[in-house]
Design a protein around this motif. Structure first.
Motif, PDB file in Angstrom:
ATOM      1  N   THR A 140       0.850  -1.186   0.000  1.00 16.51           N
ATOM      2  CA  THR A 140       0.000   0.000   0.000  1.00 16.51           C
ATOM      3  C   THR A 140       0.885   1.235   0.000  1.00 16.51           C
ATOM      4  O   THR A 140       1.820   1.332   0.788  1.00 16.51           O
ATOM      5  CB  THR A 140      -0.916   0.025   1.240  1.00 16.51           C
ATOM      6  N   THR A 196       1.227  -5.250   2.868  1.00 17.80           N
ATOM      7  CA  THR A 196      -0.197  -5.397   3.130  1.00 17.80           C
ATOM      8  C   THR A 196      -0.601  -6.858   2.989  1.00 17.80           C
ATOM      9  O   THR A 196      -0.209  -7.530   2.033  1.00 17.80           O
ATOM     10  CB  THR A 196      -1.014  -4.525   2.155  1.00 17.80           C
ATOM     11  N   ALA A 248      -2.226  -3.080   6.774  1.00 18.07           N
ATOM     12  CA  ALA A 248      -1.007  -2.498   6.214  1.00 18.07           C
ATOM     13  C   ALA A 248      -0.032  -2.248   7.355  1.00 18.07           C
ATOM     14  O   ALA A 248      -0.347  -1.544   8.308  1.00 18.07           O
ATOM     15  CB  ALA A 248      -1.325  -1.204   5.480  1.00 18.07           C
TER      16      ALA A 248
END
Length: 155
Positions: free
Chosen positions: A42, A52, A74
């Motif tokens: 991410t 993530t 994340a």
């Protein structure tokens, strides 16, 4: 750091070269549930390349429509959870547009999020491998881009 996002997508393309034209070859009416483990990265303007991991579930309603939920975490500088209710719009048996609202939880703060993304499911026997790209719009925070690969199965 961007290699964290590009590496899973390139790896998937290399593994799937023999199945590029195959698409999804199962009948969704027999197995309307689909569950995937999603791994990728991410990026936000402030926090690039956060590893993530997530889970994506879909219940197929018709040739065109499925509904489901996504939960992603994340790591790194982001340290946040994203939860979404999504509609999966199957433009072809393998190419899917995913849209839906949700929220992102970072510490004690919560932010509204709207996801728009796309994925392509390659069938490899009973398993699907899906490179995916999503844009998460957060009206009161930094927007995010998620690039990942999902590995899933229907049941």
């Amino acid at each position: 750091m961007r290699s964290l996002i590009l590496l899973p997508a390139l790896l998937c393309l290399l593994l799937c070269t023999k199945t590029l034209a195959a698409g999804a070859d199962h009948d969704w009416r027999l197995t309307p549930h689909h569950l995937s483990l999603v791994l990728g990265g991410t990026d936000t303007e402030k926090h690039p390349s956060a590893f993530t991991i997530g889970v994506d579930y879909e219940y197929r309603l018709s040739d065109f429509t499925g509904v489901g939920a996504v939960a992603e975490y994340a790591r790194g500088h982001l340290e946040c959870w994203t939860y979404l209710l999504v509609a999966d719009l199957h433009l072809t048996p393998a190419w899917i547009i995913q849209v839906g609202p949700g929220f992102e939880k970072k510490g004690t703060k919560e932010h509204t999020v709207l996801r728009v993304g796309t994925l392509y499911e390659f069938s490899v026997g009973p398993v699907t491998i899906s490179p995916q790209f999503h844009y998460d719009y957060l009206p009161d925070y930094h927007d995010a881009v998620v690039a990942a690969v999902g590995v899933g199965f229907s049941f």
